[in-house]
Design an enzyme around this catalytic site. Structure first.
Site, PDB file in Angstrom:
ATOM      1  N   HIS A  62       1.951   5.935  -4.729  1.00  7.46           N
ATOM      2  CA  HIS A  62       1.915   4.619  -5.378  1.00  7.46           C
ATOM      3  C   HIS A  62       2.679   4.773  -6.691  1.00  7.46           C
ATOM      4  CE1 HIS A  62      -1.513   3.340  -2.742  1.00  7.46           C
ATOM      5  NE2 HIS A  62      -1.776   4.634  -2.797  1.00  7.46           N
ATOM      6  N   PHE A  63       3.888   4.226  -6.743  1.00  3.16           N
ATOM      7  CA  PHE A  63       4.721   4.413  -7.944  1.00  3.16           C
ATOM      8  C   PHE A  63       4.687   3.203  -8.881  1.00  3.16           C
ATOM      9  CE2 PHE A  63       7.755   8.020  -6.269  1.00  3.16           C
ATOM     10  CZ  PHE A  63       6.710   8.916  -6.343  1.00  3.16           C
ATOM     11  N   ARG A  64       3.937   2.160  -8.510  1.00  2.00           N
ATOM     12  CA  ARG A  64       3.529   1.075  -9.422  1.00  2.00           C
ATOM     13  C   ARG A  64       4.606   0.073  -9.807  1.00  2.00           C
ATOM     14  NH1 ARG A  64      -1.366   1.996  -7.837  1.00  2.00           N
ATOM     15  NH2 ARG A  64      -2.550   3.558  -8.983  1.00  2.00           N
ATOM     16  N   ASN A  94       0.848  -1.870  -2.599  1.00  2.00           N
ATOM     17  CA  ASN A  94      -0.090  -2.518  -3.538  1.00  2.00           C
ATOM     18  C   ASN A  94       0.463  -2.551  -4.959  1.00  2.00           C
ATOM     19  OD1 ASN A  94      -0.413   0.286  -3.567  1.00  2.00           O
ATOM     20  ND2 ASN A  94      -2.533   0.184  -4.233  1.00  2.00           N
ATOM     21  N   HIS A 178      -5.917   2.442   5.373  1.00  2.00           N
ATOM     22  CA  HIS A 178      -6.932   2.911   4.418  1.00  2.00           C
ATOM     23  C   HIS A 178      -8.268   2.489   5.026  1.00  2.00           C
ATOM     24  CE1 HIS A 178      -8.488   3.278   0.094  1.00  2.00           C
ATOM     25  NE2 HIS A 178      -9.526   2.984   0.827  1.00  2.00           N
ATOM     26  N   HIS A 236      -5.525   9.426   4.293  1.00  2.00           N
ATOM     27  CA  HIS A 236      -6.526  10.121   3.461  1.00  2.00           C
ATOM     28  C   HIS A 236      -7.935  10.211   4.055  1.00  2.00           C
ATOM     29  CE1 HIS A 236      -7.083   6.000   2.213  1.00  2.00           C
ATOM     30  NE2 HIS A 236      -6.271   6.025   1.182  1.00  2.00           N
ATOM     31  N   ASP A 310      -1.174  10.931  -2.051  1.00  2.00           N
ATOM     32  CA  ASP A 310      -1.770   9.660  -2.503  1.00  2.00           C
ATOM     33  C   ASP A 310      -1.634   9.538  -4.027  1.00  2.00           C
ATOM     34  OD1 ASP A 310      -3.028   7.220  -2.602  1.00  2.00           O
ATOM     35  OD2 ASP A 310      -5.021   7.969  -2.114  1.00  2.00           O
ATOM     36  N   HIS A 314      -2.939   5.977 -13.060  1.00  2.00           N
ATOM     37  CA  HIS A 314      -3.500   4.960 -13.945  1.00  2.00           C
ATOM     38  C   HIS A 314      -3.459   5.578 -15.338  1.00  2.00           C
ATOM     39  CE1 HIS A 314      -5.139   2.556 -10.622  1.00  2.00           C
ATOM     40  NE2 HIS A 314      -5.566   3.681 -10.086  1.00  2.00           N
TER      41      HIS A 314
END
Ligand code: DOR
Length: 445
Positions: A62-64, A94, A178, A236, A310, A314
């Site tokens: 997840h590289f945002r 996401n 997920h 996961h 994964d 944050h």
């Protein structure tokens, strides 16, 4: 024409370990041999016996970007990736906006083309209401379809069972899930709220996001895949119980249902909540030592096919909130290979098996074109690893935009010394080269 020769390497590839040289011409592996003439190259790197392996393919990061870039972006996190030996990543939907239309998907491809340090592809996010868009998706446009069958960062829960069945029935792409059952989580959470009010301790996390929640959701997804014939990949897996749902009596190429395990579930256990607190809050939760052991067993006996990170950064400020407010996820892409090499040294896993799970198998599972192996004619995505170069994870060497790591203070005895991406020396001796030569993944489907 550019030719780089890597000499005197210990090559780990395709279940073998042997001394040899690899000659790269521009982007491609030209020759693999016992002793290649240095005059064939304009740059010679003496590996001095270091391990040479294919670049890691991380199928879940997840590289945002876009939208959550205070946590990380494609540029910052892909820099960290190559410092960790990851030459290819598959990023998740996401973000904000979510990657739930073809236009959004292509926007992310553009951002990566302009800023990524590693090869890239993305998952298309399935939702309760984008089936028609999903049907228009070219099966070679992206890595696959991601479904959140349990809510996590980004509120992408797909909980309409009729829609779910239609998605499973309407695509032959890999569907990555997920799996955590929402109803079970909600009931557990209410019980803990009744006991602790808003001050639930972090140690409750694996009891709220429980084994039962994971098992129920994974089993349902598998039943649906069996009914519809969908190609399911369960992301996961976090419990020993779920590993019983997967097979190892057929080769990966023939499997229609596959599984992934992630770094944190192999490294941490619920004993670590006391020291690490919400820094190791993940969805699915890190569970018991017995679960961790069960996951190792399933990885080693091939019920679990892929080992991924994964990576989900944050900010430290966000993570240091109390249990209910602290977001789930943590940055791992720079430290997974060093951590797993530590496990190799403890005798837990062979180098050949690590390479199979982190390099070959993601390429097989997603049908990635000419990557994941050290083979003549394949893209030169390569990593040199020094098994005897201790270093300690600290603020000075963490490359994540969020600036912290759950491994901070840990000393790893192995280090990534060189990373090649499409033949370009992208990382060496602790430095990322500002030049980039990366590609959007293509697939042999
Ligand atoms: O802990 C998690 N964090 N699990 C996920 O599935 C999502 C991720 C995130 O994006 O923060």
């Amino acid at each position: 024409m550019n030719r780089t020769l890597i000499k005197n390497a210990t090559i780990v590839n395709e279940s073998e370990k042997f001394e040899g040289d690899v000659l790269i011409q521009d982007e491609i592996i030209l020759e693999i041999g016992a002793s290649i003439n240095p005059e064939k190259a304009n740059l010679v790197i003496d590996a001095g016996g270091k391990i040479l392996m294919p670049g890691v393919i991380d199928d879940q990061v997840h590289f945002r970007e876009p939208g959550l870039t205070h946590k990380g972006n494609i540029e910052s996190e892909s820099r960290a990736a190559i410092a960790g030996g990851v030459t290819t990543f598959i990023e998740q939907p996401n973000t904000n906006p979510q990657t739930v239309t073809i236009d959004r998907l292509e926007e992310k491809m553009m951002i990566a083309a302009n800023s990524s340090y590693a090869n890239y592809s993305f998952m298309f996010g399935g939702t309760n209401d984008n089936l028609e868009e999903l049907k228009k998706l070219d099966r070679n446009a992206c890595a696959g379809v991601k479904l959140f069958l349990g809510s996590s960062t980004g509120n992408m829960l797909v909980d309409n069972e009729a829609v779910l069945e239609k998605i499973f029935s309407n695509t032959d792409m890999v569907i990555s899930t997920h799996c955590e059952d929402e109803g079970t989580i909600r009931t557990n959470l209410e019980q803990f709220k009744a006991k602790y009010g808003e001050d639930i301790p972090i140690s409750a996390h694996p009891l709220i996001r429980s084994e039962a929640a994971c098992y129920l959701s994974s089993s349902k997804a598998i039943k649906l895949a069996e009914k519809t014939g969908a190609r399911l990949h369960v992301f996961h897996v976090s419990t020993a119980l779920e590993t019983k749902l997967f097979r190892n009596d057929i080769p990966l190429e023939k499997k229609k249902i596959t599984a992934e395990v992630c770094t944190h579930h192999l490294w941490f256990s619920d004993k670590d909540y006391e020291e690490k607190g919400t820094l190791i809050k993940w969805n699915p939760a890190v569970k018991t030592e017995a679960d961790r052991e069960g996951l190792w067993e399933a990885l080693l006996d091939d019920r679990i096919d892929i080992l991924a990170t994964d990576h989900a950064p944050h900010t430290l400020e966000e993570k240091q909130n109390k249990y209910l407010q602290a977001p789930s996820g943590g940055p791992l892409v720079q430290h997974t290979l060093p951590a797993l090499l530590e496990k190799h040294k403890e005798g837990k896993i062979s180098l050949e098996k690590l390479v199979q799970k982190m390099c070959h198998n993601p390429a097989i599972l997603f049908n990635i074109h000419k990557r994941g192996y050290i083979r003549e004619g394949y893209f030169a995505d390569l990593v040199l690893v020094d098994l005897n170069d201790p270093w300690t994870v600290s603020g000075e060497n963490i490359l994540y935009k969020c600036g912290w790591s759950p491994f901070e203070g840990t000393t790893f005895s192995s280090a990534i010394s060189h990373t090649f991406v499409n033949g370009h020396l992208a990382y060496s001796k602790g430095k990322v080269d500002p030049g980039r030569n990366v590609k959007r993944l293509t697939f042999d489907r």
